[in-house]
Design an enzyme around this catalytic site. Structure first.
Site, PDB file in Angstrom:
ATOM      1  N   ARG A 136       2.379  -1.521  16.687  1.00  0.00           N
ATOM      2  CA  ARG A 136       3.556  -1.196  15.859  1.00  0.00           C
ATOM      3  C   ARG A 136       3.306  -0.055  14.874  1.00  0.00           C
ATOM      4  NH1 ARG A 136       3.832  -6.844  15.982  1.00  0.00           N
ATOM      5  NH2 ARG A 136       5.425  -7.516  17.473  1.00  0.00           N
ATOM      6  N   LYS A 158       8.017  14.802  15.338  1.00  0.00           N
ATOM      7  CA  LYS A 158       8.724  14.419  16.568  1.00  0.00           C
ATOM      8  C   LYS A 158       7.689  14.135  17.642  1.00  0.00           C
ATOM      9  CE  LYS A 158      13.169  16.807  16.289  1.00  0.00           C
ATOM     10  NZ  LYS A 158      14.016  17.853  16.910  1.00  0.00           N
ATOM     11  N   GLU A 200       7.737  30.821  19.956  1.00  0.00           N
ATOM     12  CA  GLU A 200       8.129  29.914  18.853  1.00  0.00           C
ATOM     13  C   GLU A 200       7.849  30.557  17.489  1.00  0.00           C
ATOM     14  OE1 GLU A 200       9.780  27.097  19.390  1.00  0.00           O
ATOM     15  OE2 GLU A 200       9.012  26.066  21.179  1.00  0.00           O
ATOM     16  N   LYS A 241       8.576  25.860   9.024  1.00  0.00           N
ATOM     17  CA  LYS A 241       8.944  24.573   9.630  1.00  0.00           C
ATOM     18  C   LYS A 241       8.870  23.457   8.589  1.00  0.00           C
ATOM     19  CE  LYS A 241       8.783  21.424  13.395  1.00  0.00           C
ATOM     20  NZ  LYS A 241       8.499  21.138  14.781  1.00  0.00           N
ATOM     21  N   GLU A 251      16.628  15.242  11.492  1.00  0.00           N
ATOM     22  CA  GLU A 251      17.591  16.115  12.176  1.00  0.00           C
ATOM     23  C   GLU A 251      19.031  15.605  12.064  1.00  0.00           C
ATOM     24  OE1 GLU A 251      16.162  17.957  15.866  1.00  0.00           O
ATOM     25  OE2 GLU A 251      18.249  18.149  16.512  1.00  0.00           O
ATOM     26  N   ARG A 255      17.793  20.737  10.519  1.00  0.00           N
ATOM     27  CA  ARG A 255      16.638  20.790  11.408  1.00  0.00           C
ATOM     28  C   ARG A 255      17.028  21.253  12.802  1.00  0.00           C
ATOM     29  NH1 ARG A 255      11.423  16.722  11.973  1.00  0.00           N
ATOM     30  NH2 ARG A 255      10.544  17.770  13.780  1.00  0.00           N
ATOM     31  N   ASN A 259      16.085  24.323  16.948  1.00  0.00           N
ATOM     32  CA  ASN A 259      16.358  24.271  18.392  1.00  0.00           C
ATOM     33  C   ASN A 259      16.971  25.569  18.905  1.00  0.00           C
ATOM     34  OD1 ASN A 259      15.405  21.643  18.671  1.00  0.00           O
ATOM     35  ND2 ASN A 259      17.356  20.796  17.968  1.00  0.00           N
ATOM     36  N   HIS A 262      16.800  26.410  22.501  1.00  0.00           N
ATOM     37  CA  HIS A 262      16.259  25.253  23.218  1.00  0.00           C
ATOM     38  C   HIS A 262      17.253  24.554  24.146  1.00  0.00           C
ATOM     39  CE1 HIS A 262      12.803  25.957  20.760  1.00  0.00           C
ATOM     40  NE2 HIS A 262      12.165  24.895  21.227  1.00  0.00           N
ATOM     41  N   HIS A 266      15.627  23.898  27.602  1.00  0.00           N
ATOM     42  CA  HIS A 266      15.421  22.573  28.196  1.00  0.00           C
ATOM     43  C   HIS A 266      16.095  22.488  29.563  1.00  0.00           C
ATOM     44  CE1 HIS A 266      14.399  20.472  24.103  1.00  0.00           C
ATOM     45  NE2 HIS A 266      13.457  21.271  24.532  1.00  0.00           N
ATOM     46  N   HIS A 281       6.913  25.696  28.671  1.00  0.00           N
ATOM     47  CA  HIS A 281       7.945  25.488  27.643  1.00  0.00           C
ATOM     48  C   HIS A 281       8.247  26.771  26.852  1.00  0.00           C
ATOM     49  CE1 HIS A 281      10.341  23.461  24.613  1.00  0.00           C
ATOM     50  NE2 HIS A 281       9.552  23.958  23.671  1.00  0.00           N
TER      51      HIS A 281
END
Ligand code: NAD
Ligand code: GLY
Length: 385
Positions: A136, A158, A200, A241, A251, A255, A259, A262, A266, A281
């Site tokens: 956990r 993330k 990036e 960042k 987000e 935030r 992207n 992106h 993606h 990527h």
């Protein structure tokens, strides 16, 4: 990339690292940027308080750096175990997640211990997610070894894996306790991966910092060569960042600007089956950034000169900039739209894009009509055939 020159190592190894704080209340942490940090990782990690640390890496990175990291940790009395997965995006899978979680349990990692992600964004996302769910939640440290991971994926918490339904659709927010960005580790990174990460870096200039974009245009060669410009690019990117993440950790707003490019990227990754022989990527992001600017231009939002400057700079460093640059093809406009519809940035059937009014003037555009996107993609495909 070329092997590090001894003089460069001597020139900057041992210098005080640059510290970039990520202020998130009780989840605050530091990013340290500098050359040679891996050999000082032991005391820095031990200072977080742990008896054992599991190093999660991929087989390529583990062969290069796991022993050095282990030795540094063991010298401080921390017990170590190493778990190495196959390199590449396909490892962000349920199967590999199970392999890592069971590896952590087999290594008797307790909640008071640490997971150390040593690798690129794939390892960071995977190991971070495993750390979030095993027992956990176990604390973790990021030691990013690609430019992309140093400037983006290791920061902000993330974590996650891909699903057959799309990229990064299963995951958790789990902030690291420390990020050690050792820029010397990038000396062994293949040029293609270096370029991919550079997309990036450029992204931060395009979002809200036109001066940084100009700086990139002037200094990119130093970033690739490993001079002080590399540390500066990593530190400036991390600062950018960290500021966004501090404002909007989960987000709910700003935030999403990170992207930029992106939604297109993606979809391209999905269309190419996450096959790194076709597209990695950062390459998908490079094409996505150019598409975002050209789409903004088509909508009458952004001057054509700016869209041209973005594509021009990315092409100069050797990055792909057009759908036609995707080896094996990017598919039809409809297929690309379908792939975008799976993206988690879809709300109530409408597409959310990050668009731009110019370099450094990006904004969140909700409810973008699918027809406008389709027409734009058809035009892009036609123009390049
Ligand atoms: P990657 O982790 O697959 O690494 C690229 C390749 O470089 C791999 O083959 C790896 O073995 C090799 N490599 C890594 N470090 C090396 C080194 N120092 N020397 C030699 N070889 C080395 O790819 P990546 O581009 O780092 O990461 C891409 C992933 O990051 C994607 O899955 C993407 O979704 C994710 N990402 C996540 C976030 C986030 O916020 N969590 C942000 C951006 C990207
Ligand atoms: N790379 C996007 C984010 O961290 O939000």
């Amino acid at each position: 990339m070329t092997a590090p020159t001894p003089s460069r190592r001597l020139a900057s190894a041992g210098a005080e690292p640059v510290r970039v704080p990520v202020p998130l209340g009780e989840r605050s942490y530091d990013i340290l940027v500098g050359r040679g940090l891996i050999d000082e990782a032991g005391p820095r990690i031990a200072a977080l308080g742990c008896r054992a640390a599991a190093i999660v890496s991929d087989t390529t990175v583990a062969a290069l750096y796991a022993k050095r990291l282990s030795a540094s940790l063991q010298a401080t009395g921390v017990r170590t175990a190493t778990i190495a997965v196959a390199p590449g995006e396909l490892s962000k899978s349920y199967e590999t997640l199970a392999q890592v979680c069971d590896g952590l349990l087999a290594a008797r990692i307790e909640r008071s211990d640490l997971v150390v992600a040593l690798g690129g964004g794939v390892v960071g996302d995977l190991a971070g997610f495993a750390a979030a769910v095993v027992r956990r939640g176990v604390r973790f440290v990021q030691i990013p070894t690609t430019l992309l991971a140093q400037v983006d994926s290791s920061v902000g918490g993330k974590t996650g894996i891909n699903s057959p339904h799309g990229k990064n659709l299963v995951g958790a927010f789990h902030q690291p306790s420390l990020v050690l960005a050792d820029t010397a580790l990038l000396d062994s990174l293949p040029l293609r991966e270096m370029r991919a990460g550079y997309a990036e870096v450029v992204k931060y200039g395009l979002i809200d910092d036109p001066h940084f974009f100009e700086w990139c245009e002037r200094h990119w060669r130093g970033v690739f060569a490993g001079g002080p410009e590399r540390d500066e690019a990593v530190a400036r990117s991390c600062r950018a960042k960290a500021a966004v993440v501090a404002r909007d950790e989960r987000e709910d707003g700003d935030r999403a600007l990170l992207n930029l490019g992106h939604t297109f990227a993606h979809a391209l990754e999905r269309m190419t089956g996450y096959d790194p022989r076709r597209l990695v990527h950062g390459e998908a992001v490079a094409i996505g950034l150019c598409l975002a600017f050209r789409f903004s231009m088509r909508l009458g939002l952004c001057p054509g000169q700016d869209a041209g400057r973005v594509a021009g700079h990315l092409a100069t460093v050797g990055l792909p900039t057009r759908l036609a640059d995707v080896p094996g093809g990017a598919g039809s406009a409809d297929a690309l739209l379908d792939a975008m519809a799976q993206d988690k940035k879809v709300k109530d059937g409408a597409l959310t894009f990050i668009l731009a009014r110019g370099i450094g003037q990006s904004f969140i555009a909700r409810g973008v009509e699918a027809d406008a996107v389709r027409a734009f993609l058809e035009e892009e495909i036609l123009a390049q055939s």
